[in-house]
Design a protein around this motif. Structure first.
Motif, PDB file in Angstrom:
ATOM      1  N   ALA A  95      12.100  32.370  21.371  1.00 35.61           N
ATOM      2  CA  ALA A  95      13.552  32.331  21.222  1.00 35.61           C
ATOM      3  C   ALA A  95      14.200  32.005  22.565  1.00 35.61           C
ATOM      4  CB  ALA A  95      14.059  33.677  20.711  1.00 35.61           C
ATOM      5  N   PHE A  96      15.476  31.685  22.563  1.00 35.14           N
ATOM      6  CA  PHE A  96      16.116  31.371  23.836  1.00 35.14           C
ATOM      7  C   PHE A  96      16.324  32.642  24.654  1.00 35.14           C
ATOM      8  CE2 PHE A  96      20.488  32.832  23.439  1.00 35.14           C
ATOM      9  CZ  PHE A  96      20.653  32.955  22.071  1.00 35.14           C
ATOM     10  N   GLY A 136      12.655  34.198  28.615  1.00 33.28           N
ATOM     11  CA  GLY A 136      12.055  34.096  29.947  1.00 33.28           C
ATOM     12  C   GLY A 136      10.987  33.024  30.073  1.00 33.28           C
ATOM     13  N   THR A 183      11.313  29.749  30.842  1.00 34.39           N
ATOM     14  CA  THR A 183      11.527  28.987  32.068  1.00 34.39           C
ATOM     15  C   THR A 183      11.215  29.856  33.290  1.00 34.39           C
ATOM     16  OG1 THR A 183      13.236  27.722  30.934  1.00 34.39           O
ATOM     17  CG2 THR A 183      13.221  27.606  33.332  1.00 34.39           C
ATOM     18  N   SER A 184      11.610  31.110  33.236  1.00 34.38           N
ATOM     19  CA  SER A 184      11.379  32.003  34.378  1.00 34.38           C
ATOM     20  C   SER A 184       9.888  32.229  34.624  1.00 34.38           C
ATOM     21  CB  SER A 184      12.047  33.355  34.136  1.00 34.38           C
ATOM     22  OG  SER A 184      13.427  33.189  33.928  1.00 34.38           O
ATOM     23  N   THR A 201      15.160  33.813  39.364  1.00 35.44           N
ATOM     24  CA  THR A 201      16.593  34.076  39.498  1.00 35.44           C
ATOM     25  C   THR A 201      17.099  34.834  38.280  1.00 35.44           C
ATOM     26  OG1 THR A 201      18.768  33.055  39.329  1.00 35.44           O
ATOM     27  CG2 THR A 201      16.896  31.660  38.778  1.00 35.44           C
ATOM     28  N   ASP A 202      18.058  35.733  38.525  1.00 41.72           N
ATOM     29  CA  ASP A 202      18.613  36.538  37.441  1.00 41.72           C
ATOM     30  C   ASP A 202      19.606  35.755  36.602  1.00 41.72           C
ATOM     31  OD1 ASP A 202      17.580  39.181  37.257  1.00 41.72           O
ATOM     32  OD2 ASP A 202      18.365  39.530  39.278  1.00 41.72           O
ATOM     33  N   LYS A 203      20.112  34.673  37.190  1.00 38.14           N
ATOM     34  CA  LYS A 203      21.124  33.893  36.482  1.00 38.14           C
ATOM     35  C   LYS A 203      20.472  33.180  35.300  1.00 38.14           C
ATOM     36  CE  LYS A 203      24.650  30.471  37.662  1.00 38.14           C
ATOM     37  NZ  LYS A 203      25.286  30.676  36.360  1.00 38.14           N
ATOM     38  N   TYR A 204      21.155  33.214  34.169  1.00 38.43           N
ATOM     39  CA  TYR A 204      20.606  32.562  32.990  1.00 38.43           C
ATOM     40  C   TYR A 204      21.146  31.141  32.876  1.00 38.43           C
ATOM     41  CZ  TYR A 204      19.937  31.283  28.113  1.00 38.43           C
ATOM     42  OH  TYR A 204      19.610  30.610  26.958  1.00 38.43           O
ATOM     43  N   LYS A 233       9.708  40.762  30.439  1.00 41.44           N
ATOM     44  CA  LYS A 233      10.715  41.711  30.929  1.00 41.44           C
ATOM     45  C   LYS A 233      10.134  43.129  30.949  1.00 41.44           C
ATOM     46  CE  LYS A 233      14.324  38.526  29.474  1.00 41.44           C
ATOM     47  NZ  LYS A 233      15.698  38.264  29.046  1.00 41.44           N
ATOM     48  N   ASP A 281       9.617  44.826  33.404  1.00 36.65           N
ATOM     49  CA  ASP A 281      10.345  45.657  34.367  1.00 36.65           C
ATOM     50  C   ASP A 281      11.455  46.453  33.682  1.00 36.65           C
ATOM     51  OD1 ASP A 281      12.969  43.632  35.102  1.00 36.65           O
ATOM     52  OD2 ASP A 281      11.156  42.680  34.346  1.00 36.65           O
ATOM     53  N   LEU A 282      11.807  46.045  32.471  1.00 38.32           N
ATOM     54  CA  LEU A 282      12.852  46.756  31.709  1.00 38.32           C
ATOM     55  C   LEU A 282      12.229  47.587  30.590  1.00 38.32           C
ATOM     56  CD1 LEU A 282      15.479  43.866  31.336  1.00 38.32           C
ATOM     57  CD2 LEU A 282      15.442  45.688  33.039  1.00 38.32           C
ATOM     58  N   LYS A 329      10.303  38.617  36.693  1.00 43.00           N
ATOM     59  CA  LYS A 329      11.144  39.132  37.760  1.00 43.00           C
ATOM     60  C   LYS A 329      10.305  39.805  38.849  1.00 43.00           C
ATOM     61  CE  LYS A 329      15.248  41.894  38.585  1.00 43.00           C
ATOM     62  NZ  LYS A 329      16.552  42.193  37.991  1.00 43.00           N
TER      63      LYS A 329
HETATM   64  N1  LIG Z   1      14.568  41.680  33.968  1.00 46.96           N
HETATM   65  C1  LIG Z   1      13.961  40.534  33.695  1.00 46.96           C
HETATM   66  N2  LIG Z   1      14.698  39.439  33.394  1.00 46.96           N
HETATM   67  C2  LIG Z   1      14.053  38.290  33.130  1.00 46.96           C
HETATM   68  C3  LIG Z   1      12.635  38.196  33.158  1.00 46.96           C
HETATM   69  N3  LIG Z   1      12.301  36.923  32.832  1.00 46.96           N
HETATM   70  C4  LIG Z   1      13.471  36.263  32.626  1.00 46.96           C
HETATM   71  N4  LIG Z   1      14.528  37.076  32.812  1.00 46.96           N
HETATM   72  C5  LIG Z   1      15.960  36.742  32.687  1.00 46.96           C
HETATM   73  O1  LIG Z   1      16.205  36.391  31.332  1.00 46.96           O
HETATM   74  C6  LIG Z   1      17.129  35.327  31.242  1.00 46.96           C
HETATM   75  C7  LIG Z   1      16.534  34.169  30.472  1.00 46.96           C
HETATM   76  O2  LIG Z   1      15.437  33.612  31.164  1.00 46.96           O
HETATM   77  P1  LIG Z   1      14.968  32.115  30.931  1.00 46.96           P
HETATM   78  O3  LIG Z   1      13.722  31.934  31.718  1.00 46.96           O
HETATM   79  O4  LIG Z   1      16.090  31.173  31.182  1.00 46.96           O
HETATM   80  O5  LIG Z   1      14.650  32.154  29.364  1.00 46.96           O
HETATM   81  P2  LIG Z   1      14.239  30.942  28.391  1.00 46.96           P
HETATM   82  O6  LIG Z   1      15.485  30.573  27.652  1.00 46.96           O
HETATM   83  O7  LIG Z   1      13.220  31.539  27.484  1.00 46.96           O
HETATM   84  O8  LIG Z   1      13.700  29.840  29.227  1.00 46.96           O
HETATM   85  C8  LIG Z   1      17.498  34.956  32.686  1.00 46.96           C
HETATM   86  O9  LIG Z   1      18.704  35.599  33.002  1.00 46.96           O
HETATM   87  C9  LIG Z   1      16.347  35.516  33.495  1.00 46.96           C
HETATM   88  O10 LIG Z   1      16.771  35.883  34.787  1.00 46.96           O
HETATM   89  C10 LIG Z   1      11.881  39.373  33.489  1.00 46.96           C
HETATM   90  O11 LIG Z   1      10.644  39.405  33.526  1.00 46.96           O
HETATM   91  N5  LIG Z   1      12.596  40.509  33.736  1.00 46.96           N
END
Ligand SMILES: Nc1nc2c(ncn2[C@@H]2O[C@H](COP(=O)(O)OP(=O)(O)O)[C@@H](O)[C@H]2O)c(=O)[nH]1
Ligand SMILES: [Mg+2]
Lengths: 351, 164
Positions: free
Chosen positions: B11-12, B15, B17-18, B29-32, B116, B118-119, B146
């Protein structure tokens, strides 16, 4: 190529390729600037294997090939992919296959501004969806908490009212859990399962209106006394009805009908079979089960085997036979509820 | 040199891309920033003294707005299904993508990443969902892009699973 078209392509950031063979493409007209970084300038005579340069195209070439074989002039697009240019900026590219002028053509376009607009639109939508999701989630969690608290209050109150005849809080709680297990097995929707879990324990609420000398009498009741005792069904129903709360409506129904029997010999209305509300038929079965397998002042506890035998003999006359079958299938679940939810005296002590 | 294509699906905002940024560039980065379109990253690693280049396809999240084109899956050697532990329905999405992939390209090495981590105190997956994940027959890993926990291990497990 016509210079007018060439300049249009140039403005639109489009590169035009002619397909030479399966792998090989020849660039027509001038190479757009954005493409140079990826293709290099040295290719002579500017033919190349595009899937090498853009691996994304591996998922498009089969479809494109079919399109060309069929000589279709309608454009077939590849979907957008993203590359990073020499400045570390993201470029959104899209390929289009079409058949024109007797030739297989592949267009490559840098979508530029169009892409950035689409991204910001989707970003907004998804940010919105995420916020909405968070809120819904929060509401759900709070609703659950409220529901649990509601149930807890109901159970405390109900066990208070049954304090006199030493039904305990644990019995009250178990009746709800057994009934909910039956409802779940019968495929009820979740909200009604929640309702019966709260409603079934209230079936004897009407006993509040029965005088001590009858309710607590040790010996056999006289006919008059018994007819008074029977009134706990109607008293309970009166207390519980007209609230507009589904769980209490169900509780009223159960209170009124939990002494009806399948063969019509019960009270207070001598209902037959399916005239007796399902929730009440369920409660009757689980109430009898729990009463039989636990000790009371006036009787010893039966072992489960004895209890089940006795209940089997009641199925069809006193109990709904089909529901009883469901109950039997759930016996392991019932057993777990029985052994896990103990007589916790703190419910009484703490008052 | 061996090249292998793998895809990150889910799903979107779970994480995907992260996880790739963390693995390929050691960045987070925390920014989405939502992903639109497909992005392919390369990463070379050594397995038993042999160089392998992973072509890692970051495929925009499946939601009401975008469907995964089955063409994206062509030539893929394995895939990672990413779940956001704090959003229970992303687990259902991952499971349904998994079914879809199996129906279109068959049985390939795959694993589930519960991201995630860490959460973890805020995770909300219920017992039934965890059971379904376990019954999928795929390895189940906890990751945090993260905090850089389990990310490299996740890619390496998939590579080993692909038998290279
Ligand atoms: N706390 C936390 N946030 C994460 C982690 N991985 C991604 N995020 C956050 O989740 C949001 C979506 O991540 P993204 O990689 O863009 O998701 P994608 O749409 O699946 O590619 C962003 O704000 C990331 O910073 C993680 O392991 N821990
Ligand atoms: Mg993304």
């Amino acid at each position: 190529m016509d210079s007018l078209f060439a300049s249009i392509y140039h403005t639109l950031n489009i590169a035009v390729f002619l397909r030479r063979d399966e792998q090989c493409f020849a660039l027509q007209a001038q190479m757009p600037e954005w493409l140079m970084f990826f293709l290099g300038t040295s290719i002579a005579p500017q033919t190349c294997d595009l899937t090498d340069v853009f691996p994304y195209l591996t998922c498009f070439m089969d479809d494109a090939e079919q399109h060309w074989q069929a000589k279709r002039s309608a454009p077939l697009t590849s979907g957008v992919w993203v590359e990073t240019n020499e400045l570390g900026q993201e470029l959104a590219l899209e390929a289009t296959a079409l058949w024109a002028d007797g030739q297989a053509i592949l267009l490559l376009q840098d979508l530029g501004e169009k892409y950035r607009q689409e991204v910001s639109r989707l970003q907004q939508v998804r940010d919105g969806l995420l916020t909405q999701e968070k809120l819904e989630n929060e509401v759900q969690k709070r609703t659950l908490k409220l529901k649990q608290r509601e149930e807890e209050i109901a159970i405390k109150l109900v066990s208070l009212t049954s304090y006199r005849d030493e039904e305990t809080g644990a019995h009250v709680r178990r009746i709800g859990l057994y009934a909910a297990a039956m409802a779940k097995a019968l495929g009820w929707p979740v909200c009604q399962i929640d309702d019966i879990r709260m409603a079934a324990p209230m079936h004897d609420l009407g006993k509040i209106g029965i005088p001590d000398k009858i309710l607590l009498k040790k010996g056999k009741l006289t006919e008059v006394e018994f007819s008074i005792m029977k009134r706990h069904t109607e008293i309970g129903a009166k207390m519980l009805q007209d609230s507009n709360i589904p769980a209490l409506d169900m509780a009223a129904e159960i209170a009124l009908c939990h002494h009806e029997k399948w063969d019509g010999s019960g009270y207070p209305r001598e209902l037959h079979g399916e005239e007796i509300p399902l929730a009440a038929r369920i409660t009757t079965i689980v109430d009898i089960y729990d009463a039989l397998v636990h000790e009371r002042v006036y009787k010893k506890a039966m072992c489960e085997k004895e209890a089940v035998e006795l209940m089997s003999s009641m199925a069809g006359a006193h109990l709904d036979p089909q529901l009883f079958r469901v109950f039997m299938e759930l016996l392991p679940v019932m057993r777990r509820i029985r052994t896990e939810v103990h007589e916790i005296d703190d419910l009484i002590v703490s008052y | 040199m061996i090249q292998k294509k793998i895809c990150l699906l889910g799903a979107f905002s779970v994480g995907k891309t992260s996880l790739i940024r963390r693995y390929v560039d050691s960045l987070f980065t925390d920014k989405y920033l939502t992903t639109v379109g497909v992005k392919i990253d390369k990463k070379t690693l050594q397995v038993d003294g042999q160089d392998i280049t992973l072509m890692i396809w970051d495929i925009a999240g499946e939601d009401d707005l975008t469907n995964i084109r089955t063409a994206y899956l062509r030539g893929m050697s394995g895939y990672i299904l990413v779940v956001d532990g704090t959003r229970p329905h992303t687990c259902d999405t991952a499971l349904s993508i998994h079914r879809m992939v199996r129906e279109t390209v068959g049985d390939l090495p795959a694993l589930f990443a519960l991201n995630k981590a860490d959460l973890k105190t805020q995770w909300q997956l219920d017992a039934n969902q965890l059971k379904q994940l376990q019954q999928s027959g795929c390895p189940l890993l906890e990751t945090s892009a993260k905090q850089d926990a389990g990310v490299e291990d996740m890619f390496h497990q998939l590579v080993r699973h692909m038998g290279v």
